[in-house]
Design an enzyme around this catalytic site. Structure first.
Site, PDB file in Angstrom:
ATOM      1  CB  ALA A  10     -52.633  17.137  98.328  1.00 36.29           C
ATOM      2  CG  LEU A  11     -47.977  22.898  97.702  1.00 36.62           C
ATOM      3  CD1 LEU A  11     -47.208  22.384  96.484  1.00 36.62           C
ATOM      4  CD2 LEU A  11     -48.224  24.408  97.533  1.00 36.62           C
ATOM      5  CD  GLU A  15     -44.498  16.395 101.012  1.00 37.72           C
ATOM      6  OE1 GLU A  15     -43.390  16.181 101.581  1.00 37.72           O
ATOM      7  OE2 GLU A  15     -44.765  16.015  99.865  1.00 37.72           O
ATOM      8  N   GLY A  72     -43.972  23.356 104.466  1.00 38.57           N
ATOM      9  CA  GLY A  72     -45.123  24.255 104.541  1.00 38.57           C
ATOM     10  C   GLY A  72     -44.865  25.466 103.657  1.00 38.57           C
ATOM     11  CB  THR A  90     -58.854  22.563 103.013  1.00 42.35           C
ATOM     12  OG1 THR A  90     -57.864  23.348 103.676  1.00 42.35           O
ATOM     13  CG2 THR A  90     -60.242  23.101 103.338  1.00 42.35           C
ATOM     14  CD  GLU A 127     -55.601  29.024  98.617  1.00 41.06           C
ATOM     15  OE1 GLU A 127     -55.129  29.704  97.694  1.00 41.06           O
ATOM     16  OE2 GLU A 127     -56.687  28.434  98.535  1.00 41.06           O
ATOM     17  CB  THR A 153     -47.728  32.599 106.459  1.00 42.14           C
ATOM     18  OG1 THR A 153     -46.485  32.882 105.801  1.00 42.14           O
ATOM     19  CG2 THR A 153     -47.710  31.167 106.992  1.00 42.14           C
TER      20      THR A 153
HETATM   21  N1  CAA Z   1     -46.588  31.189  88.850  1.00 38.60           N
HETATM   22  C1  CAA Z   1     -45.901  30.311  88.086  1.00 38.60           C
HETATM   23  N2  CAA Z   1     -44.615  29.961  88.348  1.00 38.60           N
HETATM   24  C2  CAA Z   1     -44.047  30.536  89.414  1.00 38.60           C
HETATM   25  C3  CAA Z   1     -44.695  31.457  90.231  1.00 38.60           C
HETATM   26  C4  CAA Z   1     -46.035  31.785  89.921  1.00 38.60           C
HETATM   27  N3  CAA Z   1     -46.720  32.644  90.664  1.00 38.60           N
HETATM   28  N4  CAA Z   1     -43.859  31.867  91.197  1.00 38.60           N
HETATM   29  C5  CAA Z   1     -42.711  31.220  90.992  1.00 38.60           C
HETATM   30  N5  CAA Z   1     -42.818  30.417  89.908  1.00 38.60           N
HETATM   31  C6  CAA Z   1     -41.797  29.527  89.338  1.00 38.60           C
HETATM   32  C7  CAA Z   1     -40.444  30.226  89.279  1.00 38.60           C
HETATM   33  O1  CAA Z   1     -40.295  30.921  88.058  1.00 38.60           O
HETATM   34  C8  CAA Z   1     -39.493  29.051  89.353  1.00 38.60           C
HETATM   35  O2  CAA Z   1     -39.370  28.420  88.107  1.00 38.60           O
HETATM   36  P1  CAA Z   1     -37.967  28.436  87.273  1.00 38.60           P
HETATM   37  O3  CAA Z   1     -36.971  27.771  88.170  1.00 38.60           O
HETATM   38  O4  CAA Z   1     -38.255  27.652  86.046  1.00 38.60           O
HETATM   39  O5  CAA Z   1     -37.671  29.873  87.025  1.00 38.60           O
HETATM   40  C9  CAA Z   1     -40.211  28.068  90.255  1.00 38.60           C
HETATM   41  O6  CAA Z   1     -41.603  28.411  90.213  1.00 38.60           O
HETATM   42  C10 CAA Z   1     -39.749  28.130  91.690  1.00 38.60           C
HETATM   43  O7  CAA Z   1     -39.911  29.464  92.123  1.00 38.60           O
HETATM   44  P2  CAA Z   1     -39.096  30.073  93.338  1.00 38.60           P
HETATM   45  O8  CAA Z   1     -37.632  29.812  93.152  1.00 38.60           O
HETATM   46  O9  CAA Z   1     -39.548  31.456  93.544  1.00 38.60           O
HETATM   47  O10 CAA Z   1     -39.607  29.114  94.504  1.00 38.60           O
HETATM   48  P3  CAA Z   1     -39.315  29.096  96.045  1.00 38.60           P
HETATM   49  O11 CAA Z   1     -38.924  27.726  96.439  1.00 38.60           O
HETATM   50  O12 CAA Z   1     -38.397  30.232  96.427  1.00 38.60           O
HETATM   51  O13 CAA Z   1     -40.765  29.326  96.679  1.00 38.60           O
HETATM   52  C11 CAA Z   1     -42.641  30.533  97.459  1.00 38.60           C
HETATM   53  C12 CAA Z   1     -41.593  30.314  96.369  1.00 38.60           C
HETATM   54  C13 CAA Z   1     -43.342  31.799  97.033  1.00 38.60           C
HETATM   55  C14 CAA Z   1     -42.058  30.712  98.830  1.00 38.60           C
HETATM   56  C15 CAA Z   1     -43.626  29.344  97.452  1.00 38.60           C
HETATM   57  O14 CAA Z   1     -42.991  28.182  97.922  1.00 38.60           O
HETATM   58  C16 CAA Z   1     -44.860  29.607  98.249  1.00 38.60           C
HETATM   59  O15 CAA Z   1     -45.775  30.264  97.776  1.00 38.60           O
HETATM   60  N6  CAA Z   1     -44.904  29.078  99.514  1.00 38.60           N
HETATM   61  C17 CAA Z   1     -46.112  29.096 100.284  1.00 38.60           C
HETATM   62  C18 CAA Z   1     -46.815  27.794 100.078  1.00 38.60           C
HETATM   63  C19 CAA Z   1     -48.284  27.925 100.130  1.00 38.60           C
HETATM   64  O16 CAA Z   1     -48.868  28.938  99.750  1.00 38.60           O
HETATM   65  N7  CAA Z   1     -48.914  26.889 100.564  1.00 38.60           N
HETATM   66  C20 CAA Z   1     -50.328  26.871 100.615  1.00 38.60           C
HETATM   67  C21 CAA Z   1     -50.834  25.486 100.638  1.00 38.60           C
HETATM   68  S1  CAA Z   1     -52.461  25.360  99.997  1.00 38.60           S
HETATM   69  C22 CAA Z   1     -53.529  25.743 101.234  1.00 38.60           C
HETATM   70  O17 CAA Z   1     -53.200  26.263 102.252  1.00 38.60           O
HETATM   71  C23 CAA Z   1     -54.908  25.475 100.842  1.00 38.60           C
HETATM   72  C24 CAA Z   1     -55.930  25.310 101.871  1.00 38.60           C
HETATM   73  O18 CAA Z   1     -55.841  24.548 102.781  1.00 38.60           O
HETATM   74  C25 CAA Z   1     -57.194  26.052 101.673  1.00 38.60           C
END
Ligand code: CAA
Length: 389
Positions: free
Chosen positions: A128-129, A131, A135, A162, A373, A375
Site C-alpha cells: 500500500a503505497l 493514495e 500516484g 491490489t 507499479e 506508469t
Molecule cells: N531504490 C532505493 N532508493 C531509491 C531508489 C531506488 N530504486 N530510487 C530513489 N531512491 C531514493 C533516492 O536516493 C532518494 O533518497 P535520498 O533523498 O536519501 O537521496 C529518495 O529515494 C527519493 O528519491 P527521488 O528524489 O528520486 O524521489 P521522487 O519523489 O523524485 O520520486 C519516482 C521518484 C521514481 C517518481 C517514484 O516516486 C516512483 O517510482 N513513482 C511511481 C510510483 C509507483 O511505481 N507506484 C506503484 C504503486 S504499487 C502498484 O501499482 C502495485 C500493484 O497494484 C500491483
C-alpha cells in the site's frame, strides 16, 4: 549499462518448473478465467490450486518456510499463470510485492512472524503505497503514522491496492516526519484484523477483474511499535527498492498475457479459412505473427536478464543497474503485451472482439501492465535518470 555476467540462462529445473506450472494452469486455472473476468469474483479456485502446488508465493526463502525459488523461477511461475489468467497471476506477484519490503528491510522477528503464514498459503500480503492524490508522485503521500508510547497510530487512505480485502497483511507506507519529504516516510506491517482497518468498494475496472482493487482505509489504527519495517524514515527507499525487484514480476505478467494471446492467435489463423485457404497462408498475417513473437521474445530475454540481476541483489550483491533493467523490462514487456494482444484481436477479426474468445480479455488485461507499479512514463523517467545521473 554494461554487464559483466552473461544474459539469462534458465536451468533444466527452471524449464521443468515451467512445465509443471503450465500443466497446472491449463488444468485448474484456465477453465475459470472467462468466468472470473465475467463475474469479477476473486479466483479462489486458482488460489487453492496454486497453494496445493506450492506456487502461490514461491519466492519466500526456505529459512522462513517457503519454497526458496529464485527470482527467475518466480518470473516463470507468474508468466505461466498470466498466460491463462492475468487476475490469478496477481496472487504470486502481489505476494512477492507485499513481502519484499519485509525481506529487504524488516527485522528478523517480522520476517519470522509474517513470511511463514504467506509461505503456508494461509495469508496473502499486499502493498500500500499509492493514495488518491499521490500516484506517480508517491512521496507526496498524506497517510500519517504517529508514535504513541509502544505503538504507532496510522490514519489515511491508500488507493489502488491490489488484492485488498483478500490479503491478511499489508505493507503500508506512511509519513512519520511531516515536511521531511521522502526521508520522512516509514513502512509498517498492518493486518486486516487490526481495529480501524476497512476497505473501499471494489474499483470497476477494464481488466484484471478477478483481482480486487480497493482502498485501504486506516482510522486510528494502533499497531505495536515493532511492526515498523526497518528504521524510521527509510520507508520510501524500501518502497522504491522493492519496486526494483517487483517491476520485473509485472514484466513477467505482461509476457504471459502476450504469450497467451499469441498462442491463441496462431491456433486460430491455421484453422480459419477465407478466400479458399487458411488465413495463415497470407503473408500479411504471417508478418503480424512474426512481429508478435519477436516482440515477446525480446521482452522475455530482458526480463529474465533482469530477474537474474534481482536475484543477485537479493543475495546481497551490489547491482548498480538493477533500477534501470527493472524499469526497462517492465516498460518493454508491457508495451509489447499491449501491441501483441491488440494484434491478436485483429487476427481473430469480429470473433476477436467478442467474449466468446479470450483475446479481448487479454487485451483489456494487458493495459494495466502499462500503468501499475509505475506508469511507463515513470519507467522512462527512472531509466533516463539512471542514464543521466
Ligand atoms: N531504490 C532505493 N532508493 C531509491 C531508489 C531506488 N530504486 N530510487 C530513489 N531512491 C531514493 C533516492 O536516493 C532518494 O533518497 P535520498 O533523498 O536519501 O537521496 C529518495 O529515494 C527519493 O528519491 P527521488 O528524489 O528520486 O524521489 P521522487 O519523489 O523524485 O520520486 C519516482 C521518484 C521514481 C517518481 C517514484 O516516486 C516512483 O517510482 N513513482 C511511481 C510510483 C509507483 O511505481 N507506484 C506503484 C504503486 S504499487 C502498484 O501499482 C502495485 C500493484 O497494484 C500491483
Amino acid at each position: 549499462m554494461s554487464s559483466d555476467f552473461p544474459a539469462y540462462a534458465p536451468s533444466e529445473e527452471h524449464e521443468l518448473l515451467r512445465q509443471t506450472v503450465r500443466e497446472l494452469a491449463e488444468a485448474k486455472i484456465a477453465p475459470h478465467a472467462a468466468e472470473v473476468d465475467e463475474t469479477g469474483e476473486f479466483p479462489q479456485n486458482a488460489l487453492d490450486a496454486l497453494v496445493a502446488g506450492d506456487l502461490h508465493a514461491v519466492h519466500v526463502p526456505e529459512s522462513y518456510g517457503g519454497a526458496g525459488a529464485d527470482a527467475l523461477a518466480t518470473v516463470i511461475v507468474i508468466e505461466e499463470v498470466a498466460r491463462v489468467c492475468a487476475s490469478s497471476s496477481l496472487i504470486p506477484a502481489v505476494n512477492k510485492l507485499g513481502t519484499v519490503p519485509v525481506l529487504l528491510s524488516g527485522s528478523e522477528e517480522l520476517k519470522k512472524k509474517y513470511l511463514a503464514p504467506v509461505a503456508r498459503g494461509e495469508a496473502m500480503f499486499s502493498y500500500a503505497l499509492s493514495e488518491p492524490e499521490a500516484g506517480s508522485d508517491a512521496a507526496s503521500m498524506k497517510t500519517r503514522a504517529v508514535r504513541d508510547g509502544d505503538h504507532w497510530v496510522l490514519n489515511g487512505v491508500k488507493m489502488w491496492i491490489t488484492n485488498a480485502g483478500v490479503s491478511e497483511y499489508y505493507t503500508v507506507m506512511a509519513v512519520t516526519e511531516p515536511g521531511a519529504g521522502a526521508r520522512g516516510i516509514s513502512a509498517f506491517v498492518v493486518e486486516k484484523s487490526d481495529p480501524g482497518v476497512s476497505f473501499g468498494p471494489k474499483e470497476r475496472k477494464l481488466g484484471i477483474k478477478g483481482s480486487p482493487t480497493r482502498q485501504v482505509i486506516l482510522e486510528d489504527v494502533r499497531i505495536p511499535a515493532d511492526r515498523i519495517i526497518g528504521a524510521e524514515g527509510t520507508g520510501f527507499k524500501t518502497a522504491l527498492a522493492t519496486l526494483d525487484h517487483t517491476r520485473i514480476t509485472i514484466a513477467a505478467q505482461a509476457l504471459g498475457i502476450a504469450q497467451g494471446a499469441l498462442d491463441h492467435a496462431v491456433g486460430y489463423v491455421k484453422e480459419r479459412r477465407q478466400f479458399g485457404k487458411s488465413i495463415a497462408d497470407f503473408q500479411g498475417v504471417q508478418f503480424m505473427i512474426a512481429d508478435m513473437a519477436m516482440k515477446i521474445e525480446a521482452a522475455r530475454q530482458l526480463t529474465y536478464h533482469a530477474a537474474i540481476k534481482s536475484e543477485r541483489a537479493m543475495n546481497g550483491e551490489k547491482v548498480p543497474d538493477l533500477t534501470f533493467v527493472s524499469s526497462a523490462c517492465k516498460c518493454l514487456a508491457s508495451d509489447a503485451a499491449m501491441e501483441v494482444t491488440t494484434d491478436a484481436v485483429q487476427l481473430l477479426g469480429g470473433y476477436g472482439y467478442t467474449r466468446d474468445f479470450p483475446v479481448e480479455r487479454m487485451m483489456r488485461d494487458a493495459k494495466i501492465t502499462q500503468i501499475y507499479e509505475g506508469t511507463n512514463q515513470i519507467q522512462r523517467m527512472v531509466m533516463a535518470r539512471q542514464l543521466l545521473k
